[in-house]
Design a protein around this motif. Structure first.
Motif, PDB file in Angstrom:
ATOM      1  N   SER A   1      34.655  -7.798 -15.792  1.00 15.76           N
ATOM      2  CA  SER A   1      35.028  -7.693 -17.199  1.00 15.76           C
ATOM      3  C   SER A   1      33.934  -8.307 -18.066  1.00 15.76           C
ATOM      4  O   SER A   1      33.573  -9.472 -17.893  1.00 15.76           O
ATOM      5  N   THR A   2      33.425  -7.512 -19.003  1.00 18.48           N
ATOM      6  CA  THR A   2      32.356  -7.976 -19.902  1.00 18.48           C
ATOM      7  C   THR A   2      32.834  -9.217 -20.679  1.00 18.48           C
ATOM      8  O   THR A   2      32.097 -10.199 -20.810  1.00 18.48           O
ATOM      9  N   ALA A   3      34.078  -9.163 -21.162  1.00 24.40           N
ATOM     10  CA  ALA A   3      34.619 -10.278 -21.956  1.00 24.40           C
ATOM     11  C   ALA A   3      34.656 -11.565 -21.112  1.00 24.40           C
ATOM     12  O   ALA A   3      34.322 -12.648 -21.599  1.00 24.40           O
TER      13      ALA A   3
ATOM     14  N   ASN B   1      41.937   4.564 -24.451  1.00 18.51           N
ATOM     15  CA  ASN B   1      40.685   5.246 -24.122  1.00 18.51           C
ATOM     16  C   ASN B   1      39.764   5.267 -25.345  1.00 18.51           C
ATOM     17  O   ASN B   1      40.179   5.600 -26.451  1.00 18.51           O
ATOM     18  N   LEU B   2      38.508   4.907 -25.130  1.00 22.84           N
ATOM     19  CA  LEU B   2      37.570   4.816 -26.260  1.00 22.84           C
ATOM     20  C   LEU B   2      37.305   6.174 -26.916  1.00 22.84           C
ATOM     21  O   LEU B   2      37.020   6.238 -28.108  1.00 22.84           O
ATOM     22  N   ALA B   3      37.419   7.255 -26.147  1.00 22.11           N
ATOM     23  CA  ALA B   3      37.253   8.596 -26.749  1.00 22.11           C
ATOM     24  C   ALA B   3      38.431   8.878 -27.686  1.00 22.11           C
ATOM     25  O   ALA B   3      38.254   9.457 -28.759  1.00 22.11           O
TER      26      ALA B   3
ATOM     27  N   VAL C   1      33.144   3.211 -13.743  1.00 22.23           N
ATOM     28  CA  VAL C   1      33.878   2.493 -14.800  1.00 22.23           C
ATOM     29  C   VAL C   1      33.753   0.978 -14.612  1.00 22.23           C
ATOM     30  O   VAL C   1      33.684   0.496 -13.482  1.00 22.23           O
ATOM     31  N   ALA C   2      33.720   0.260 -15.738  1.00 18.74           N
ATOM     32  CA  ALA C   2      33.602  -1.203 -15.736  1.00 18.74           C
ATOM     33  C   ALA C   2      32.422  -1.633 -14.865  1.00 18.74           C
ATOM     34  O   ALA C   2      32.525  -2.519 -14.015  1.00 18.74           O
ATOM     35  N   ALA C   3      31.297  -0.980 -15.074  1.00 19.97           N
ATOM     36  CA  ALA C   3      30.143  -1.154 -14.202  1.00 19.97           C
ATOM     37  C   ALA C   3      28.959  -1.804 -14.901  1.00 19.97           C
ATOM     38  O   ALA C   3      27.958  -2.125 -14.280  1.00 19.97           O
TER      39      ALA C   3
ATOM     40  N   ASP D   1      34.936  14.508 -18.100  1.00 18.19           N
ATOM     41  CA  ASP D   1      34.514  14.647 -16.706  1.00 18.19           C
ATOM     42  C   ASP D   1      33.685  13.398 -16.406  1.00 18.19           C
ATOM     43  O   ASP D   1      32.512  13.318 -16.775  1.00 18.19           O
ATOM     44  N   LYS D   2      34.338  12.394 -15.793  1.00 17.32           N
ATOM     45  CA  LYS D   2      33.681  11.091 -15.592  1.00 17.32           C
ATOM     46  C   LYS D   2      32.722  11.135 -14.413  1.00 17.32           C
ATOM     47  O   LYS D   2      33.101  11.495 -13.312  1.00 17.32           O
ATOM     48  N   LYS D   3      31.479  10.747 -14.674  1.00 17.31           N
ATOM     49  CA  LYS D   3      30.499  10.622 -13.594  1.00 17.31           C
ATOM     50  C   LYS D   3      29.980   9.180 -13.561  1.00 17.31           C
ATOM     51  O   LYS D   3      29.503   8.710 -12.539  1.00 17.31           O
TER      52      LYS D   3
ATOM     53  N   GLY E   1      29.848   3.217 -20.003  1.00 20.98           N
ATOM     54  CA  GLY E   1      30.464   4.545 -19.887  1.00 20.98           C
ATOM     55  C   GLY E   1      31.457   4.825 -21.013  1.00 20.98           C
ATOM     56  O   GLY E   1      31.411   5.894 -21.643  1.00 20.98           O
ATOM     57  N   GLY E   2      32.345   3.884 -21.274  1.00 15.30           N
ATOM     58  CA  GLY E   2      33.353   4.071 -22.326  1.00 15.30           C
ATOM     59  C   GLY E   2      32.702   4.189 -23.702  1.00 15.30           C
ATOM     60  O   GLY E   2      33.079   5.049 -24.506  1.00 15.30           O
ATOM     61  N   SER E   3      31.707   3.349 -23.968  1.00 12.88           N
ATOM     62  CA  SER E   3      31.016   3.383 -25.262  1.00 12.88           C
ATOM     63  C   SER E   3      30.298   4.712 -25.452  1.00 12.88           C
ATOM     64  O   SER E   3      30.277   5.279 -26.549  1.00 12.88           O
ATOM     65  N   SER E   4      29.693   5.224 -24.375  1.00 11.74           N
ATOM     66  CA  SER E   4      28.961   6.487 -24.477  1.00 11.74           C
ATOM     67  C   SER E   4      29.943   7.639 -24.696  1.00 11.74           C
ATOM     68  O   SER E   4      29.655   8.572 -25.453  1.00 11.74           O
ATOM     69  N   ASP E   5      31.120   7.579 -24.068  1.00  6.11           N
ATOM     70  CA  ASP E   5      32.155   8.602 -24.316  1.00  6.11           C
ATOM     71  C   ASP E   5      32.582   8.564 -25.784  1.00  6.11           C
ATOM     72  O   ASP E   5      32.780   9.611 -26.402  1.00  6.11           O
ATOM     73  N   ALA E   6      32.735   7.348 -26.336  1.00  8.59           N
ATOM     74  CA  ALA E   6      33.147   7.215 -27.742  1.00  8.59           C
ATOM     75  C   ALA E   6      32.084   7.828 -28.651  1.00  8.59           C
ATOM     76  O   ALA E   6      32.392   8.584 -29.576  1.00  8.59           O
TER      77      ALA E   6
HETATM   78  P1  ATP Z   1      29.945  -2.131 -21.159  1.00  5.34           P
HETATM   79  O1  ATP Z   1      28.663  -2.178 -20.407  1.00  5.34           O
HETATM   80  O2  ATP Z   1      29.844  -1.501 -22.545  1.00  5.34           O
HETATM   81  O3  ATP Z   1      30.731  -3.387 -21.165  1.00  5.34           O
HETATM   82  P2  ATP Z   1      31.212  -1.037 -18.891  1.00  5.34           P
HETATM   83  O4  ATP Z   1      30.350   0.000 -18.255  1.00  5.34           O
HETATM   84  O5  ATP Z   1      31.170  -2.380 -18.275  1.00  5.34           O
HETATM   85  O6  ATP Z   1      30.854  -1.090 -20.427  1.00  5.34           O
HETATM   86  P3  ATP Z   1      33.343   0.847 -19.207  1.00  5.34           P
HETATM   87  O7  ATP Z   1      33.071   1.832 -18.110  1.00  5.34           O
HETATM   88  O8  ATP Z   1      33.021   1.264 -20.578  1.00  5.34           O
HETATM   89  O9  ATP Z   1      32.687  -0.560 -18.885  1.00  5.34           O
HETATM   90  O10 ATP Z   1      34.885   0.450 -19.068  1.00  5.34           O
HETATM   91  C1  ATP Z   1      35.400  -0.761 -19.531  1.00  5.34           C
HETATM   92  C2  ATP Z   1      36.913  -0.633 -19.686  1.00  5.34           C
HETATM   93  O11 ATP Z   1      37.210   0.290 -20.727  1.00  5.34           O
HETATM   94  C3  ATP Z   1      37.609  -0.132 -18.442  1.00  5.34           C
HETATM   95  O12 ATP Z   1      38.443  -1.140 -17.989  1.00  5.34           O
HETATM   96  C4  ATP Z   1      38.394   1.103 -18.867  1.00  5.34           C
HETATM   97  O13 ATP Z   1      39.740   1.001 -18.482  1.00  5.34           O
HETATM   98  C5  ATP Z   1      38.301   1.124 -20.387  1.00  5.34           C
HETATM   99  N1  ATP Z   1      38.000   2.461 -20.937  1.00  5.34           N
HETATM  100  C6  ATP Z   1      38.463   2.945 -22.100  1.00  5.34           C
HETATM  101  N2  ATP Z   1      37.980   4.165 -22.342  1.00  5.34           N
HETATM  102  C7  ATP Z   1      37.179   4.484 -21.317  1.00  5.34           C
HETATM  103  C8  ATP Z   1      36.399   5.644 -21.003  1.00  5.34           C
HETATM  104  N3  ATP Z   1      36.346   6.716 -21.801  1.00  5.34           N
HETATM  105  N4  ATP Z   1      35.678   5.619 -19.878  1.00  5.34           N
HETATM  106  C9  ATP Z   1      35.699   4.528 -19.078  1.00  5.34           C
HETATM  107  N5  ATP Z   1      36.445   3.420 -19.317  1.00  5.34           N
HETATM  108  C10 ATP Z   1      37.186   3.400 -20.420  1.00  5.34           C
END
Ligand code: ATP
Length: 284
Positions: free
Chosen positions: A176-178, A66-68, A95-97, A90-92, A101-106
């Motif tokens: 997946s961004t990668a 988890n990035l946090a 994810v992976a969208a 509290d995720k709103k 979201g993960g970067s902002s949590d970090a």
């Molecule tokens: P970006 O646009 O930066 O690529 P994203 O919106 O596509 O981000 P995230 O929601 O950040 O993607 O999630 C990408 C992956 O990171 C997910 O597969 C998830 O399992 C993992 N992850 C790690 N920490 C978190 C977090 N705090 N919230 C959401 N996903 C997380």
């Protein structure tokens, strides 16, 4: 002692890839801004030297992935903090969208722990720390609107775009961004969006100009792979959005709308076939 932080989602008004670098990363040019759709983080100090993450969302890792968690570990190590922390997410943000979201949590974790442990770290230093966690994290530390260059970590703050509504819709697929960057042929991009046009529109506060200058070269990869993203773009336009673009590497699509009176039609029209739809404002 407890602190709370909001972690808003980001959208790219413009995403261009200039070249693939020797180190495997891409040099990008992006215009990023934030919307009022946010995760909420609660951080509570623990006397033991441990990091515990919890969340109501069942589909994210709660361990060191988890990035946090990574952000908390980094700040603890770098500033030799002996106390631990319990972080509830509290995720709103979906994810992976493509909404960071993960970067902002970090980034919110860095800001929150800086306050909780009274470390007195400047925003600039938090951004440097954020670079170690991900390319979007430095931007998420301060938010606002910025041009991002390099891997995304070189930031130039700019004016806010004209205020408007943003409808976000995420089809039920994870991208997946990668993988998207891996498939992109940076030297074969046919049409690069114009940063100059976008900046002229933002500086002149021209909503129409912003809509006309939207562009994301990653659509060239994601749209052929996932036709539902293209269909979503077309539906949003048909329902009345004035500018439409895929955010980041997708699959979320956002539509810009100037009049509140148009929102209900777009929102209800999309909800007919897409479960995750949000109508929010740009964060001023
Ligand atoms: P970006 O646009 O930066 O690529 P994203 O919106 O596509 O981000 P995230 O929601 O950040 O993607 O999630 C990408 C992956 O990171 C997910 O597969 C998830 O399992 C993992 N992850 C790690 N920490 C978190 C977090 N705090 N919230 C959401 N996903 C997380």
């Amino acid at each position: 002692m407890k602190v709370y932080e909001k972690a808003p989602a980001k959208i790219n008004l413009l995403l261009d890839v200039l070249r693939k670098r020797e180190d495997g990363y891409h040099d990008v040019e992006m215009v990023m801004t934030m919307v009022d759709l946010a995760d909420r983080l609660e951080m509570e100090e623990l006397p033991r030297d441990t990091i515990i993450i919890s969340s109501q969302a069942g589909y994210i890792p709660l361990d060191e992935k988890n990035l946090a968690f990574q952000a908390a570990k980094l700040i603890k190590e770098r500033y030799e903090v002996k106390q631990g922390v319990y972080i509830h997410l509290d995720k709103k943000i979906p994810v992976a969208a493509g909404l960071a979201g993960g970067s902002s949590d970090a980034a919110a974790t860095l800001r929150g722990l800086n306050r909780l442990w009274k470390l007195g770290i400047s925003d600039k230093e938090l951004q440097v720390l954020g670079t170690e966690l991900g390319s979007d994290v430095p931007f998420c530390v301060t938010g606002g609107t910025a041009i991002a260059r390099g891997r995304g970590e070189e930031l130039e703050m700019v004016h806010q775009p004209p205020q408007c509504w943003v409808v976000l819709a995420k089809p039920p697929i994870n991208v997946s961004t990668a993988d998207v960057y891996g498939r992109l042929k940076a030297n074969q991009i046919v049409k690069h969006p114009s940063l100059k046009d976008m900046m002229r529109a933002i500086e002149g506060q021209s909503f129409q100009g912003v809509c006309e200058s939207l562009g994301n070269v990653l659509e060239d990869v994601t749209l052929p792979l996932y036709p539902e993203v293209q269909q979503l773009k077309e539906s949003m336009l048909r329902l009345g959005a004035e500018g439409v673009l895929m955010s980041g590497s997708g699959p979320t699509v956002f539509g810009l709308v100037s009049k509140e009176s148009k929102i209900a039609r777009i929102y209800n029209g999309l909800r007919g076939f897409c479960k995750e739809v949000y109508a929010v404002r740009l964060l001023g």
